[in-house]
Enzyme design. Structure first.
Site, PDB file in Angstrom:
ATOM      1  N   GLY A 135       0.829  -1.212   0.000  1.00 42.95           N
ATOM      2  CA  GLY A 135       0.000   0.000   0.000  1.00 42.95           C
ATOM      3  C   GLY A 135       0.859   1.255   0.000  1.00 42.95           C
ATOM      4  N   GLU A 186      -3.510  -2.592  -6.690  1.00 41.81           N
ATOM      5  CA  GLU A 186      -2.765  -3.383  -5.713  1.00 41.81           C
ATOM      6  C   GLU A 186      -3.518  -4.679  -5.462  1.00 41.81           C
ATOM      7  OE1 GLU A 186      -2.352  -1.383  -1.900  1.00 41.81           O
ATOM      8  OE2 GLU A 186      -1.762  -3.247  -0.946  1.00 41.81           O
ATOM      9  N   LYS A 229      22.397  -9.995  -9.734  1.00 45.41           N
ATOM     10  CA  LYS A 229      22.126 -11.429  -9.567  1.00 45.41           C
ATOM     11  C   LYS A 229      20.615 -11.680  -9.577  1.00 45.41           C
ATOM     12  CE  LYS A 229      22.553 -14.952  -5.988  1.00 45.41           C
ATOM     13  NZ  LYS A 229      23.063 -15.209  -4.650  1.00 45.41           N
ATOM     14  N   CYS A 289     -16.705  10.278  17.358  1.00 45.48           N
ATOM     15  CA  CYS A 289     -17.780   9.311  17.160  1.00 45.48           C
ATOM     16  C   CYS A 289     -18.224   8.735  18.503  1.00 45.48           C
ATOM     17  CB  CYS A 289     -17.372   8.255  16.135  1.00 45.48           C
ATOM     18  SG  CYS A 289     -18.829   7.510  15.376  1.00 45.48           S
ATOM     19  N   HIS A 300     -16.013  11.438  11.664  1.00 47.13           N
ATOM     20  CA  HIS A 300     -14.601  11.066  11.813  1.00 47.13           C
ATOM     21  C   HIS A 300     -13.734  12.040  11.008  1.00 47.13           C
ATOM     22  CE1 HIS A 300     -15.136   6.900  13.489  1.00 47.13           C
ATOM     23  NE2 HIS A 300     -16.334   7.089  12.972  1.00 47.13           N
ATOM     24  N   GLU A 337     -10.682  12.361  11.077  1.00 45.85           N
ATOM     25  CA  GLU A 337      -9.377  11.773  10.742  1.00 45.85           C
ATOM     26  C   GLU A 337      -9.330  11.218   9.319  1.00 45.85           C
ATOM     27  OE1 GLU A 337     -11.574  10.568  12.853  1.00 45.85           O
ATOM     28  OE2 GLU A 337     -11.647   8.374  12.900  1.00 45.85           O
TER      29      GLU A 337
HETATM   30  N1  GLN Z   1     -21.072   2.682  18.281  1.00 49.25           N
HETATM   31  C1  GLN Z   1     -21.428   4.014  17.955  1.00 49.25           C
HETATM   32  C2  GLN Z   1     -22.537   4.079  16.914  1.00 49.25           C
HETATM   33  O1  GLN Z   1     -22.785   3.130  16.212  1.00 49.25           O
HETATM   34  C3  GLN Z   1     -20.216   4.806  17.504  1.00 49.25           C
HETATM   35  C4  GLN Z   1     -19.611   4.313  16.230  1.00 49.25           C
HETATM   36  C5  GLN Z   1     -18.199   4.780  16.018  1.00 49.25           C
HETATM   37  O2  GLN Z   1     -17.505   5.223  16.939  1.00 49.25           O
HETATM   38  N2  GLN Z   1     -17.704   4.647  14.791  1.00 49.25           N
HETATM   39  O3  GLN Z   1     -23.174   5.097  16.781  1.00 49.25           O
END
Ligand code: GLN
Length: 541
Positions: free
Chosen positions: A19, A142, A224, A382, A508, A510
């Site tokens: 990757g 990949e 080689k 989350c 998220h 990130e």
């Molecule tokens: N378990 C929680 C939900 O389903 C949070 C999910 C998570 O953190 N990705 O809402």
């Protein structure tokens, strides 16, 4: 120009970093002005990794179009700054599913459906689907797993056929391992020779060998290997262990990998790739002085890859803030009132990790209470954001027993509850609220300041959400709902004002953080952590 197809296969052992090599090549080709995409074929039967637990497969990455994907797609995005989609990650399960669907529809007109040609044709179709969009000069594919795996065989047969059809418009790069035998003080080429032989038996002659190694491989040894593997010595390159994955594009350019691919595909190239922004990041990384210590509270602390995108987003933010990241994993199951001060005391900032299920959840509440009361910069992501809400309800608003209905269906205060749209869903695969959604940010909020914008789009993966019925009570008690989905009114961001940095996101952030475009919330959080560490230093004096 005609789309060129680059296949990346792996030999000897897994975890060699196909990757990273694929991402590095894409990075270099993009820096030369080409339009590039990368796709990953995973040979397992699951339709996608969404139903796999992190012990099996590390983090589940999410694309903007709502596909639960292999974590390598995270690398692709971080290295290339381009967005991947559902078409960039295909499993054996998905290939079989579409072939079986066609069979049931009667598309095969009474023919016997077989691995060759039907499964292989479907694989070829998925490879070409990206090229046929006309959007890409290079499609890098990949192939997951290692040559010799039973599961990989149909993919390699498809690669063989495509190579035959595409001729010079395709290149096969084979990544192998050259082990160093300490007792003999020698690098050994035999595993590479064997793995290339295995590929050759399948009808694939690799054009380029990338040799993963911990020690320099000299010219004699490369010659080689070239001789025994039918590869030109110029097209054998080494990939020596680097202190950071982000150095690999530069190392691959030094080894000429981008030039080799251009030469083999007959693609005219002028000059050098434009790598200034990337090199600027590396320079910052090398020159970073001092550190920022971040605690990540989660239940998969023993797994390097479980929170991959969070680690990388933090690393990028710390680098742009000229600090080395000192990331400490804190096991939420082992946290309690008696040890929380000792465990979190040295942290400049704390992240409460995403997750599912109740294991380790009480430890997250203990951590949050401590962070809130000690005014430590804190970032809930989350499930981490949901825990922030629950802890606030219990300990600030006096709602004893408040919880998410994920953890306690009988809670008296369901401040986090199953989303309405989820109530009728029983299948587990691909049924969460997935992908990028817009979020409106309240003017003057920490989040709006960080983004410098009042509307953002970030990726989600959840079934539960902030229960809107409690919204005004939270706001009155000091937890502000500053981010909201414009279409549904779902609460996406909460923050407690008057604190150094106390913020949670249902999404998220990130996933969207890349080397050249780090996520603003991570930058803001890390900056707050650095400021806090300075304040702590001053207090000591
Ligand atoms: N378990 C929680 C939900 O389903 C949070 C999910 C998570 O953190 N990705 O809402």
């Amino acid at each position: 120009m005609e789309t060129k197809y680059i296949f990346v296969t792996g030999g000897v052992v897994s975890s060699l970093g196909k990757g990273i090599i694929s991402s590095s090549l894409a990075n270099l080709l993009i820096a030369r002005g080409f339009r590039v995409t990368i796709q990953k074929f995973d040979p397992y039967i699951n339709i996608d990794p969404g139903t796999l637990n992190p012990y099996e497969h590390g983090e589940c990455y999410v694309t903007v179009d709502g596909h639960e994907a292999d974590l390598d797609l995270g690398h692709y995005e971080r290295f290339t700054n381009i967005r991947t989609t559902r078409a960039n990650n295909v499993t054996t399960g998905r290939i079989y599913q579409s072939v079986i669907d066609k069979e049931r529809r009667g598309d095969y007109l009474g023919k016997t459906v077989q691995i060759v040609p039907h499964i292989t044709d479907e694989i070829k179709r998925k490879v070409k689907q990206l090229g046929n969009t006309g959007k890409f000069d290079f499609v890098i594919t990949e192939i997951g797993g290692v040559v010799g795996d039973i599961e990989s065989l149909p993919f390699l047969e498809a690669v063989r056929q495509l190579r035959w059809e595409l001729g010079r418009d395709s290149v096969c790069i084979h990544l192998t391992y050259v082990p160093f035998i300490a007792a003999a003080k020698e690098l050994k080429t035999k595993p590479t020779q064997h793995s290339v032989k295995q590929l050759q038996q399948l009808g694939i002659q690799p054009d380029v060998l990338v040799l993963r190694t911990e020690h320099h491989i000299d010219g004699d040894m490369r010659r080689k290997i070239a001789l025994f593997c039918n590869v030109s010595p110029d097209d054998v390159v080494q990939s020596i262990d680097a202190p950071s994955i982000y150095e690999v594009p530069v190392k691959m350019h030094e080894q000429g990998l981008d030039n080799i691919v251009l030469k083999l595909t007959g693609t005219p190239s002028d000059g050098e790739p434009h790598m200034a922004p990337w090199l600027n990041f590396l320079e910052k990384m090398h020159n970073a002085s001092g550190k920022v210590t971040i605690g990540l509270v989660g239940k998969y602390v023993e797994l390097q890859d479980a929170y991959k995108s969070i680690n990388e987003a933090l690393f990028q933010a710390a680098t742009y803030e000229d600090r080395k990241l000192d990331l400490r994993f804190i096991h939420s199951e082992k946290l309690d009132e008696s040890n929380v001060g000792e465990q979190l005391g040295g942290m400049d900032g704390v992240i409460i990790a995403p997750g599912f299920g109740h294991r380790g959840i009480e430890g997250k509440f203990v951590a949050l209470k401590w962070c809130r009361e000690h005014d430590v910069p804190t970032f809930g992501i989350c499930l981490g954001m949901q825990c922030m809400v629950i802890e606030y309800a219990r300990n600030v608003m006096g709602l004893a027993g408040a919880n998410s209905t994920e953890m306690d269906t009988k809670t008296p205060y369901n401040v986090i509850d199953l989303m309405e749209e989820q109530k009728s869903i029983s299948d587990m695969g691909g049924t969460m609220r997935l992908g990028a959604f817009d979020c409106d940010l309240r003017e003057g909020s920490l989040a709006a300041e960080a983004y410098g914008s009042d509307r953002v789009s970030e990726r989600h993966r959840h079934r539960f959400e902030f229960n809107g019925q409690y919204r005004s009570r939270f706001e009155a008690a000091g937890m502000q709902c500053v981010g909201e989905n414009p279409a549904t009114g779902l609460v996406e961001v909460v923050e407690v004002s008057g604190k150094r940095w106390y913020l949670g996101t249902q999404y998220h952030p990130e996933y969207s953080s890349t080397v050249l475009s780090p996520n603003p919330l991570f930058l803001s959080f890390v900056a707050a952590a650095i400021k806090y560490s300075g304040e702590k230093e001053k207090e000591k004096v």
